[in-house]
Design an enzyme around this catalytic site. Structure first.
Site, PDB file in Angstrom:
ATOM      1  N   ARG A  29       3.262  18.509  -4.580  1.00  0.00           N
ATOM      2  CA  ARG A  29       1.842  18.843  -4.473  1.00  0.00           C
ATOM      3  C   ARG A  29       1.023  17.897  -5.339  1.00  0.00           C
ATOM      4  O   ARG A  29       1.477  17.437  -6.392  1.00  0.00           O
ATOM      5  CB  ARG A  29       1.616  20.301  -4.921  1.00  0.00           C
ATOM      6  N   LYS A  73       0.583  16.509 -12.526  1.00  0.00           N
ATOM      7  CA  LYS A  73       1.748  15.785 -11.995  1.00  0.00           C
ATOM      8  C   LYS A  73       1.535  14.276 -12.040  1.00  0.00           C
ATOM      9  O   LYS A  73       2.470  13.502 -11.864  1.00  0.00           O
ATOM     10  CB  LYS A  73       2.052  16.259 -10.572  1.00  0.00           C
ATOM     11  N   THR A 107      11.694  21.082  -9.164  1.00  0.00           N
ATOM     12  CA  THR A 107      12.948  21.186  -8.425  1.00  0.00           C
ATOM     13  C   THR A 107      13.123  19.952  -7.546  1.00  0.00           C
ATOM     14  O   THR A 107      14.253  19.609  -7.182  1.00  0.00           O
ATOM     15  CB  THR A 107      12.993  22.443  -7.536  1.00  0.00           C
TER      16      THR A 107
HETATM   17  C1  LIG Z   1      11.173  20.787  -3.627  1.00  0.00           C
HETATM   18  C2  LIG Z   1       9.847  20.855  -2.988  1.00  0.00           C
HETATM   19  C3  LIG Z   1       8.703  21.011  -3.770  1.00  0.00           C
HETATM   20  C4  LIG Z   1       8.731  21.048  -5.277  1.00  0.00           C
HETATM   21  O1  LIG Z   1       8.644  19.716  -5.762  1.00  0.00           O
HETATM   22  P1  LIG Z   1       8.307  19.402  -7.296  1.00  0.00           P
HETATM   23  O2  LIG Z   1       8.519  17.926  -7.372  1.00  0.00           O
HETATM   24  O3  LIG Z   1       9.299  20.160  -8.114  1.00  0.00           O
HETATM   25  O4  LIG Z   1       6.909  19.800  -7.525  1.00  0.00           O
HETATM   26  C5  LIG Z   1       7.483  21.073  -3.129  1.00  0.00           C
HETATM   27  N1  LIG Z   1       7.394  20.996  -1.778  1.00  0.00           N
HETATM   28  C6  LIG Z   1       8.469  20.831  -1.007  1.00  0.00           C
HETATM   29  C7  LIG Z   1       8.295  20.726   0.471  1.00  0.00           C
HETATM   30  C8  LIG Z   1       9.740  20.768  -1.569  1.00  0.00           C
HETATM   31  O5  LIG Z   1      10.804  20.614  -0.770  1.00  0.00           O
END
Ligand SMILES: *Cc1c(COP(=O)(O)O)cnc(C)c1O
Length: 833
Positions: free
Chosen positions: A554, A559, A661
């Site tokens: 996002r 970020k 994640t």
């Molecule tokens: C894993 C995932 C996220 C989380 O990403 P981060 O880098 O941890 O913010 C967000 N959107 C999608 C579609 C994902 O697969």
């Protein structure tokens, strides 16, 4: 064929069933081949097999009353289900064979499936990974969520700007779901509380004059990995009651009465698209209560059906995990149901509530901490507000006993914040009403204990614990990266799919040149797939010999996509100056959705696209730098992106990203991380070793200390490279015909006390990127790092996370489906077939 027989022979008759569903269930001509109907028929074919195992699983759970867990979440970002089901049921070979008769390949059929986008980002995807791990570990866990008619919006890029389109994902129906009107629940809104005396003299309350909404459950099967278990995701849809219409109908306004149905059905119409921030809208509170009430009633009804009105053992047999504050209204709702409907007194109801509820915090950002205005709460949920006041009075009494005379502490810890307007603090409600409060990475939990929830930690330290997030290796490695799956299984056997720690056996091979060459060859093939996606979606050619440098998540200031763009501009500037010493050619990919109301995030998307236009058009850049913004980032695109990534950008301001994640998905797939000491990055670096992680930036402590005094303009003036980059931005180099559009971005960058510390981390980031360039140029060195990242990603499997929830919060155990059942292979920890 009956369910047991079907369940016992998942591979048999796939071709016949496919034919039957295509021609009979769907009523299609089986002359031509429509991918769309073939997809539908294939899902029904797979579903038949799941349904059979589903029943076996349910019966197993009912036979042995081990503690059942209910995972309450406003979001489940499931993505696609077909491939995952084929993998987990181990019927992919049979399906491929059956599809030969249709001259169709499986991938084309799978591409027909729309993502179930019932979530914003990390929090919703975590819930989906958890469901996969729970089923794979044979744990009796049910997901409870909302069946939004419109999921996460689709993003298109027009003239560089994000444009949102509605996601009508149920347009063609959802063949995975099974509607269960027999378990409809009734959810109350509005009205008032009426107190009365029971015949035994006790005072009781009831909630009257309510406007009721029906909650209809739709069940989705969640298959475990080759273990015969099929768990349930139960999603609620709102429908109007008949009475709802009747009042007005009798008053003669038939059409108004029918129109009133809309208000009830609006509740489950649309997912709020805000990630890590709260809208405070009435409809959102309605959604939260609708989920909490319907789910709790569902669990209580199942209990009563089996045990009658005796709740003495309820807490020993049930647990509720609250995914962030969104469903914490479940705390007063469970109190209400137990007291007003089932006659328990306060103390017994409170013991059950705190004994069953557990709360997961997902963020430290103040703008994400939910509060609801007391007046709105009182209008919408008057009976619950009574209960919250009572919880608060009793709780503050205990605080006063512990710290007599400490009025300030009582005000700080009150569930009601009085000024500027009275609001209910949902996080505090979650803490007080639960026996467990967990953060999602070591640093995050530590910061919660010493910062945001300091007073609560002092009051009840035993509640606080950490559960570092994880991701499911079935979707994020076995399914999304079949080439690497084959290489890994060829090297260490295939037990890693159920026990990811086994990948550590790869580590000794990291120094083996022949092996790293095979590993890098897989990466190159995956880069080809990713390059195809980029060309198709963005019209930009990525060169496989260049480094694929990726940041997808996002769009949010914390970020720091902006920091990434500053680096891109810096590289552009270097190439223009002919300063290419030590530079390695890169293809930079950025993607992610901005909340529709988040102006700065949207402006950063526009900036990425404008920089991309200038860079990609410049022939001098061709051999050095290309940049693309991939539209509509979602689960199914991440499945192509993370296998093809060389460098994973995890560059949030330290202390702001709870866990992350995405960082784990990249690591599993052999990407090397450039990142700050934030969230789970710290644990990733620990696991892979500091030599195999590109670290930069201020620490959380340093950010906290330097923030107030931070003077970005002085930093910019003192750093020639940064000054040149900012000058290019400020002189309008990237917006020649669009005067001033990046002024807000430049102003934020220069803002004294910039909370995101973008300028402050620039030098350190650029230096780390230089080290990346040097390493990438050394093929052996990079291959080694890449292998080690995959090898040490074991602890970031959500199986590990769920094992910790199981043992330390839920205190439940596995109920494996008996071994004579179908397709049952050893579960997690055992050798997969
Ligand atoms: C894993 C995932 C996220 C989380 O990403 P981060 O880098 O941890 O913010 C967000 N959107 C999608 C579609 C994902 O697969």
């Amino acid at each position: 064929m009956n369910a047991e027989k079907l369940a016992a022979r998942p591979q048999s008759g796939i071709g016949d069933d496919l034919q039957r569903h295509y021609a009979l269930t769907l009523g299609r001509d089986d002359a031509g081949c429509s991918h769309h109907y073939l997809y539908q028929a294939l899902v029904l074919t797979v579903r038949d097999r799941l349904v059979a195992q589903w029943r076996v699983t349910r019966e197993r759970y009912q036979r042995e009353p081990v503690k059942a867990v209910n995972y309450l979440s406003l979001e489940f970002l499931m993505g696609r289900s077909l491939n995952n089901a084929l993998l987990n049921l181990d019927i992919q070979p049979g399906v491929r064979e059956a599809l030969q008769a249709w001259a169709c390949d499986l991938e084309a059929v799978e591409d027909e499936e729309l993502d179930a986008g019932l979530g914003n980002g990390g929090l919703g995807r975590l819930a989906a990974c958890f469901l996969d791990s729970c089923a794979t570990m044979s744990l009796p866990v049910t997901g409870y969520g909302i069946r939004y008619e419109y999921g996460m919006f689709h993003q298109r890029i027009e003239n560089g700007y994000q444009v949102e389109f509605p996601d009508r994902w149920l347009r063609h129906g959802n063949p995975w779901e099974i509607e269960c009107p027999e378990f409809t629940r009734r959810v109350l809104f509005g009205g008032r509380t009426e107190f009365y005396r029971e015949s035994d003299g006790s005072q009781r309350a009831r909630w009257v004059d309510t406007h009721d909404v029906l909650a209809i459950p739709y069940d989705i099967p969640v298959p475990g990995y080759r273990n015969g278990t099929v768990n349930t995701l139960r999603l609620w849809k709102a429908e109007a009651t008949d009475e709802f219409d009747l009042e007005e109908f009798n008053a003669g306004s038939y059409t108004d009465a029918v129109a009133a149905k809309n208000q009830a059905e609006q509740i489950t119409m649309v997912l709020y698209p805000n990630d890590a921030s709260e809208a405070g809208k009435e409809l959102r509170l309605r959604q939260q209560y609708f989920l909490a009430s319907a789910s709790l009633q569902d669990v209580l009804q199942q209990w009563i059906a089996r045990r009658g009105n005796d709740f003495s053992e309820f807490a020993a047999h049930n647990a509720f995990q609250l995914n962030d504050t969104h469903p914490t209204v479940a705390v007063p709702e469970l109190m209400r149901l137990l007291m007003d409907l089932h006659g328990l007194d306060w103390d017994r109801a409170w013991a059950i509530t705190t004994g069953t509820m557990a709360y997961t915090n997902h963020t430290l950002l103040p703008e994400a901490l939910e509060v609801w205005s007391v007046s709105l709460f009182g209008e919408l949920l008057p009976r619950l507000l009574d209960i919250i006041y009572e919880i608060n009075a009793r709780f503050l009494g205990e605080v006063a006993d512990r710290w007599p005379g400490d009025i300030e502490r009582q005000a700080r810890m009150s569930l009601i914040q009085e000024a500027p307007e009275p609001v209910v603090r949902m996080a505090y409600l979650g803490i007080v009403g639960s026996h467990s409060v967990n953060g999602v990475a070591a640093l995050h939990t530590q910061l919660l204990k010493q910062g945001l929830f300091r007073d609560f930690h002092a009051f009840s330290p035993e509640k606080f614990n950490n559960k570092t997030n994880g991701v499911t290796p079935r979707r994020w490695l076995a399914h999304c990266n079949p080439r690497l799956k084959a290489l890994l299984s060829d090297t260490v056997g295939n037990a890693w799919i159920g026990n990811l720690e086994q990948l550590a056996a790869l580590a000794p091979r990291a120094g083996d040149a022949a092996f790293t060459e095979r590993f890098l060859a897989v990466k190159r093939d995956n880069k080809r797939d990713l390059a195809e996606l980029v060309e198709r979606e963005c019209g930009i050619r990525f060169d496989l010999d260049m480094m694929f440098d990726v940041q997808v998540k996002r769009i949010h200031e914390y970020k720091r996509q902006l920091l990434n763009v500053l680096h891109v501009i810096h590289v552009y500037d270097r190439v223009q100056r002919g300063d290419t010493d030590g530079l390695h050619p890169r293809c930079v990919l950025i993607g992610g959705k901005a909340a529709p109301g988040y102006a700065m995030a949207k402006r950063i998307i526009k900036l990425v696209n404008n920089v991309a236009t200038v860079v990609n058009r410049d022939p001098r850049m061709r051999d050095w730098l290309r940049i693309a913004f991939v539209p509509d980032y979602r689960v199914s695109t991440m499945e192509v992106i993370c296998p093809g990534t060389d460098l994973s950008e995890q560059i949030s301001t330290a202390g702001k990203e709870a866990s992350g994640t995405g960082n784990m998905k990249f690591m599993m797939n052999g990407a090397v991380t450039i990142g700050t000491l934030d969230g789970a990055n710290i644990e990733i670096r620990e696991a892979v070793g500091e030599d195999n992680f590109f670290l930069f930036g201020l620490t959380a402590t340093e950010v906290e200390a330097a923030r107030q005094s931070c003077d970005p303009s002085a930093i910019i003036a003192g750093d020639e490279d940064l000054a040149r980059v900012v000058n290019l931005l400020e002189c309008g180099h990237f917006n020649l015909l669009e005067g001033g559009i990046f002024e807000p971005v430049c102003a934020a960058l220069r803002a004294p006390g910039d909370p995101w510390m973008t300028a402050a981390d620039f030098r350190s980031y650029v230096d780390a990127q230089r080290r990346v360039d040097a390493s990438f140029a050394d093929r052996r060195a990079w291959g080694r790092m890449s292998v080690l990242n995959t090898a040490f990603s074991g602890r970031f499997s959500s199986d590990r996370t769920i094992a910790q929830y199981r043992d330390e919060i839920w205190r439940t155990r596995a109920l494996p489906v008996s071994a004579h059942s179908p397709g049952v292979g050893p579960a997690v920890g055992g050798a997969a077939p």
